[in-house]
Motif scaffolding. Structure first.
Motif, PDB file in Angstrom:
ATOM      1  N   GLN A 212       0.833  -1.205   0.000  1.00 31.99           N
ATOM      2  CA  GLN A 212       0.000   0.000   0.000  1.00 31.99           C
ATOM      3  C   GLN A 212       0.868   1.255   0.000  1.00 31.99           C
ATOM      4  O   GLN A 212       0.571   2.241  -0.676  1.00 31.99           O
ATOM      5  CB  GLN A 212      -0.917   0.012   1.227  1.00 31.99           C
ATOM      6  CG  GLN A 212      -2.010  -1.030   1.141  1.00 31.99           C
ATOM      7  CD  GLN A 212      -2.961  -0.948   2.321  1.00 31.99           C
ATOM      8  OE1 GLN A 212      -3.127   0.096   2.925  1.00 31.99           O
ATOM      9  NE2 GLN A 212      -3.572  -2.059   2.646  1.00 31.99           N
ATOM     10  N   GLN A 213       1.960   1.175   0.766  1.00 32.80           N
ATOM     11  CA  GLN A 213       2.872   2.308   0.790  1.00 32.80           C
ATOM     12  C   GLN A 213       3.439   2.556  -0.600  1.00 32.80           C
ATOM     13  O   GLN A 213       3.590   3.691  -1.026  1.00 32.80           O
ATOM     14  CB  GLN A 213       4.003   1.988   1.765  1.00 32.80           C
ATOM     15  CG  GLN A 213       4.799   3.168   2.177  1.00 32.80           C
ATOM     16  CD  GLN A 213       5.791   2.786   3.243  1.00 32.80           C
ATOM     17  OE1 GLN A 213       6.470   1.766   3.138  1.00 32.80           O
ATOM     18  NE2 GLN A 213       5.865   3.573   4.293  1.00 32.80           N
ATOM     19  N   ARG A 214       3.693   1.465  -1.318  1.00 30.66           N
ATOM     20  CA  ARG A 214       4.255   1.621  -2.654  1.00 30.66           C
ATOM     21  C   ARG A 214       3.205   2.183  -3.616  1.00 30.66           C
ATOM     22  O   ARG A 214       3.559   2.835  -4.589  1.00 30.66           O
ATOM     23  CB  ARG A 214       4.813   0.291  -3.137  1.00 30.66           C
ATOM     24  CG  ARG A 214       5.939  -0.212  -2.229  1.00 30.66           C
ATOM     25  CD  ARG A 214       6.897  -1.111  -2.948  1.00 30.66           C
ATOM     26  NE  ARG A 214       6.356  -2.432  -3.215  1.00 30.66           N
ATOM     27  CZ  ARG A 214       6.436  -3.442  -2.371  1.00 30.66           C
ATOM     28  NH1 ARG A 214       7.034  -3.297  -1.205  1.00 30.66           N
ATOM     29  NH2 ARG A 214       5.921  -4.612  -2.676  1.00 30.66           N
ATOM     30  N   VAL A 215       1.916   1.916  -3.338  1.00 31.75           N
ATOM     31  CA  VAL A 215       0.869   2.536  -4.157  1.00 31.75           C
ATOM     32  C   VAL A 215       0.897   4.053  -3.951  1.00 31.75           C
ATOM     33  O   VAL A 215       0.792   4.834  -4.905  1.00 31.75           O
ATOM     34  CB  VAL A 215      -0.530   1.987  -3.808  1.00 31.75           C
ATOM     35  CG1 VAL A 215      -1.598   2.704  -4.624  1.00 31.75           C
ATOM     36  CG2 VAL A 215      -0.602   0.495  -4.068  1.00 31.75           C
ATOM     37  N   GLU A 216       1.090   4.464  -2.697  1.00 32.99           N
ATOM     38  CA  GLU A 216       1.194   5.901  -2.427  1.00 32.99           C
ATOM     39  C   GLU A 216       2.362   6.509  -3.207  1.00 32.99           C
ATOM     40  O   GLU A 216       2.258   7.592  -3.781  1.00 32.99           O
ATOM     41  CB  GLU A 216       1.393   6.151  -0.920  1.00 32.99           C
ATOM     42  CG  GLU A 216       0.228   5.755  -0.040  1.00 32.99           C
ATOM     43  CD  GLU A 216      -0.883   6.799  -0.052  1.00 32.99           C
ATOM     44  OE1 GLU A 216      -0.793   7.765  -0.838  1.00 32.99           O
ATOM     45  OE2 GLU A 216      -1.854   6.638   0.713  1.00 32.99           O
ATOM     46  N   LEU A 217       3.466   5.778  -3.217  1.00 31.36           N
ATOM     47  CA  LEU A 217       4.639   6.239  -3.955  1.00 31.36           C
ATOM     48  C   LEU A 217       4.334   6.317  -5.445  1.00 31.36           C
ATOM     49  O   LEU A 217       4.673   7.297  -6.117  1.00 31.36           O
ATOM     50  CB  LEU A 217       5.804   5.276  -3.687  1.00 31.36           C
ATOM     51  CG  LEU A 217       7.072   5.473  -4.508  1.00 31.36           C
ATOM     52  CD1 LEU A 217       7.649   6.860  -4.269  1.00 31.36           C
ATOM     53  CD2 LEU A 217       8.108   4.412  -4.152  1.00 31.36           C
ATOM     54  N   LEU A 218       3.657   5.287  -5.933  1.00 30.60           N
ATOM     55  CA  LEU A 218       3.294   5.227  -7.346  1.00 30.60           C
ATOM     56  C   LEU A 218       2.454   6.438  -7.737  1.00 30.60           C
ATOM     57  O   LEU A 218       2.644   7.042  -8.793  1.00 30.60           O
ATOM     58  CB  LEU A 218       2.515   3.933  -7.576  1.00 30.60           C
ATOM     59  CG  LEU A 218       2.161   3.565  -9.011  1.00 30.60           C
ATOM     60  CD1 LEU A 218       3.415   3.266  -9.800  1.00 30.60           C
ATOM     61  CD2 LEU A 218       1.244   2.357  -9.015  1.00 30.60           C
TER      62      LEU A 218
END
Lengths: 348, 505
Positions: B147-153
């Motif tokens: 999920q954190q990587r979705v935020e980054l994305l």
């Protein structure tokens, strides 16, 4: 600052009234009725005649109590919308007592019957209270759902085991014996239930503001986290507030049956439980406010019956009006913003 | 490295009621750089990044982008300038897919979003930086790390150049942290600027190119990673001992034990840490300090003592009685006083008056006719005496708690808790967020309690406070007591090292 707030508050109230009256007038007008005549009829028949005024007060009696049914839990931070169900359960248990007490004098029988009603309502409040205290089910949901269950239970008894033999086509119980009926004031229809309501309103005020228990209950409503840390028995108060609230609605239910209908049937409430919630909401759980708002709501309900006769407006129109009031009152924050900006513009 | 930084903040000052969160802070980040913001809780890290993101407006100071002064008035403007922030709590909609969440965030939303184009973009970015995200996966199926990587994305697809992370490792498992730092490095090599907040030394040292340490709202120092070491950073984070809060003699004789915890263990609920084998004794006339970065079990320790949490194993002995199963009411009744942080949330009822709040601790004590009435005169007298004994100016009795300042609220709590025959005071970050005078009033009250032969357990993050007050300091880390020291035989640095687990794995 205070002046501003007062101005904003007045604007808000004015907006509420204008909105409610305006939309309801529009509704009547769209149905081909004369809104002004409707108001005239209501005032003339329900306010300016003794008979009508007594009628309004008879309707106030259950409202005082069903408003308390919402007020007690509200002070503990709970939303009890189950007044209607608790009203029916109170009527049910009270009826059971009324039909089964052996020949005792009225001054003993009536308290027993009322107590049974309070127990019935209290039981219907205890269930959601317990579920909430355990952290299982939100009390707003469970009280709402139990409202649907209660009339079905009453229906079972009036269609089945308790059905009156003499008029078996109607689903209703036999009439209460005279000793189980609530006495009325002189020749009017105003019964003891009204004064019981006032009495409990006073008791509510005293309990909440003067006693140690009221302090604890309000602290649970005010800050449950701090209350837990202070050793206040939070779950016990949650259950108790619901039981107390339920008992009030149950009392309203049995008083209505024992003073107005004299027998249990399904048509004992035009929605007193819901109206009581509305009354409490409008009054902000303030006892004096509850008296005033009960009067207003009772007047509207009585007016509904009047208009059915004089203007052939279906009674359901009253429900539209009450729903409108609820809608507008619940829309408080938004209208508050509007009122504030209006007030600001007014000043500038 | 480029000459001029992408983003530069100069002289940033931000005050909140009673506290200066940022005091003339200078901070910058270059293209192709990972910059770590290190500091204790409350050092002002979050405030700083929220100012960079336009979430707060600084009271003074300037922000420049590519050398040009650029006020950032809102997060929207910040995003327009290519600055993105990943909050501690995520802002994803669980029911939607990765692609839908990303689409929601794109500022220039076409009336028709081409799913194919978007999916291709997501897959490209995902492949390039090893994000391992599929556009069509619903977000609720993802792990926290994903999920954190979705935020980054989301930030990458809006063409952000400066990526800011507010404590990214807080929610992650250790191996996920490694993955994240790998992604950070790839991004840096592609010319992105990264800023991340942490209070863990090792993370700053392993991942960052530059480390800026904040302490009490000020920049304590800024180092290149190759010049930094654990020792240096600890020193910058915790500083040197400040002046003593009050004079007191140390090492006097202690009385009998008041509270004994023996091998207390608790169950972890949700994100709260479990206590593991915590043993602790507080004697009469002793102040025991509990040091630690908050969130390492201190709050749970307080709740166990108060009886709100029942330990799974272990024993609690209070005044030589087995008290493991006592509920809060009984603990309080037997003489535990509790002074928590944030009294408005944890200790008082906001719309009660001062007097009602004082009476609330033991309504029974002030009740008349078995509860039918309240003896407000008695409560008033107790409150007055309490204010006097603690040397405080009395508060207006009818004032609502919600209208009081944080410092006055804490004075109210002190008066309430200490105006009776108590045996033990537990302070749970009692001076957090208070102005200096109010904080000193609290400390003075604790010293008074100690002088009167009461036991004091002081849980705090403020090391200078702990050093000034405590007779003994225990250090908590991950629900365990990892060390016990005497303030006169150790240094702030030493305790600071124990707090962040240096040399303890």
């Amino acid at each position: 600052m205070d002046k501003n707030r007062l101005a904003a508050g007045s604007f808000r109230l004015l907006l509420h009234v204008v909105l409610i009256v305006g939309v309801f007038a529009l509704f009547l007008w769209a149905n081909g009725k004369d809104p002004i005549q409707a108001v005239r009829d209501t005032v003339r028949i329900n306010l300016l005649q003794w008979r009508g005024l007594w009628g309004v007060m008879v309707r106030m009696a259950p409202l005082l109590l069903t408003a308390l049914a919402a007020a007690f839990p509200f002070r503990a931070g709970l939303i009890n919308v189950g007044g209607e169900g608790q009203f029916f359960l109170g009527a049910l248990l009270g009826t059971w007592a009324a039909l089964n007490v052996p020949g005792l004098p009225q001054w003993i029988t009536v308290p027993i019957v009322l107590l049974a009603g309070a127990v019935g309502g209290g039981l219907w409040g205890w269930i959601p209270g317990l579920l909430r205290a355990r952290g299982w089910v939100n009390e707003t949901i469970s009280t709402l759902l139990l409202n649907y269950l209660a009339p079905l239970i009453v229906g079972y008894f009036v269609f089945g085991p308790w059905r009156a033999p003499e008029l078996a086509i109607y689903p209703q119980t036999p009439e209460f014996p005279d000793v189980a009926r609530l006495p009325a004031l002189g020749t009017t229809r105003l019964h003891v239930g009204f004064f019981i309501g006032l009495l409990f309103l006073f008791a509510y005020w005293f309990f909440i503001h003067k006693t140690r228990w009221g302090l604890e209950m309000r602290s649970v409503g005010g800050n449950p986290e701090a209350s837990r840390r202070l050793g206040v028995p939070v779950s016990r108060w949650v259950v108790l507030a619901m039981v107390l609230g339920g008992a009030m609605a149950g009392l309203a239910g049995i008083a209505e049956v024992a003073a107005v209908h004299y027998r249990l049937k399904l048509a004992i409430s035009p929605g007193y439980g819901f109206m009581g919630f509305l009354v409490n909401w409008l009054a902000g759980s303030n006892p004096v406010g509850i008296v005033l708002m009960s009067f207003v709501v009772a007047l509207i309900a009585s007016g509904g019956f009047t208009l059915q006769i004089t203007q052939r407006i279906p009674y359901a129109a009253v429900n539209v009006l009450l729903a409108l009031i609820l809608f507008v009152v619940l829309a408080k924050p938004a209208s508050g913003i509007l009122a504030k900006s209006l007030a600001r513009r007014w000043k500038a | 490295m480029d000459k001029s930084p992408v983003l530069r903040a100069e002289g940033i000052t931000k005050r909140f009621p009673g506290v200066v969160a940022n005091n003339r802070v200078n901070f910058d980040v270059h293209a192709g750089e990972i910059h770590a913001l290190l500091g204790e809780n409350g050092a002002g890290k979050s405030t700083l990044v929220k100012i960079l993101y336009g979430f707060y407006q600084p009271d003074s100071g300037t922000i420049s982008l590519d050398g040009r002064p650029t006020p950032i008035r809102s997060p929207r403007e910040a995003r327009g300038h290519g600055i993105g922030l990943v909050f501690q709590g995520f802002t994803l909609i669980p029911a939607l897919t990765v692609a839908e969440n990303v689409a929601l965030f794109l500022s220039k939303l076409d009336w028709y979003i081409s799913p194919k184009k978007l999916a291709a973009q997501i897959q490209e970015a995902s492949r390039r930086y090893g994000l391992e995200l599929e556009p069509k996966t619903p977000v609720w199926q993802l792990s926290v790390g994903q999920q954190q990587r979705v935020e980054l994305l989301k930030l990458l697809l809006t063409r952000a150049r400066v990526l800011i992370f507010d404590e990214p490792s807080k929610v992650l498992a250790p191996h996920e942290v490694d993955t994240l730092f790998g992604i950070f490095r790839d991004l840096r090599n592609d010319g992105y600027s990264l800023v991340f907040i942490t209070h863990k030394l090792r993370e700053a040292l392993t991942c960052a190119d530059r480390i800026t340490v904040l302490r009490q709202g000020q920049v304590a120092g800024s180092l290149n990673a190759q010049d930094a070491s654990e020792e240096k950073l600890v020193e910058l984070m915790f500083g040197e001992p400040l002046k003593e809060v009050a004079t007191r003699e140390r090492g006097s004789k202690f009385g009998k034990p008041i509270l004994e915890l023996v091998d207390i263990c608790t169950r972890a609920v949700g994100t709260t840490p479990a206590l593991r084998q915590v043993s602790l004794t507080v004697h009469e006339g002793e102040i025991v300090g509990v040091a630690g970065v908050s969130g390492n079990g201190q709050r749970e320790l307080g709740d166990v003592i108060l009886g709100l949490i029942k330990p799974t194993t272990g024993k609690k002995i209070f005044l030589s009685q087995e008290a493991t199963a006592w509920p809060p009411a009984r603990m309080i009744g037997q003489g535990v006083a509790f002074v928590p942080e944030d009294p408005l949330a944890m200790a008082v009822v906001p719309w009660f008056s001062v007097l009602e709040n004082v009476a609330l601790l033991s309504p029974k004590r002030f009740s008349l006719y078995g509860g039918l009435g309240m003896a407000w005169d008695k409560a008033r007298a107790v409150a007055r005496a309490g204010f006097e004994r603690l040397g405080l100016n009395p508060l207006p009795e009818r004032a609502r708690a919600a209208s009081l300042s944080g410092g006055n609220l804490q004075r109210l709590v002190l008066v309430r808790e200490l105006s009776r025959d108590y045996k033990l005071v537990v302070g749970l970050y009692p001076t957090r967020g208070l102005d200096v005078r109010s904080a000193n009033a609290v400390r003075q009250a604790f010293l008074q309690a100690r002088a009167a032969g009461k036991g004091v357990l002081l849980i705090s993050e403020d090391l200078s406070e702990l050093f000034a007050l405590s007779d003994r300091i225990v250090v908590m880390l991950r629900g365990q007591i990892v060390g016990e020291v005497r303030p006169d035989q150790t240094s702030l640095t030493e305790v600071g090292r124990m707090m962040v687990g240096v040399g303890h794995g």
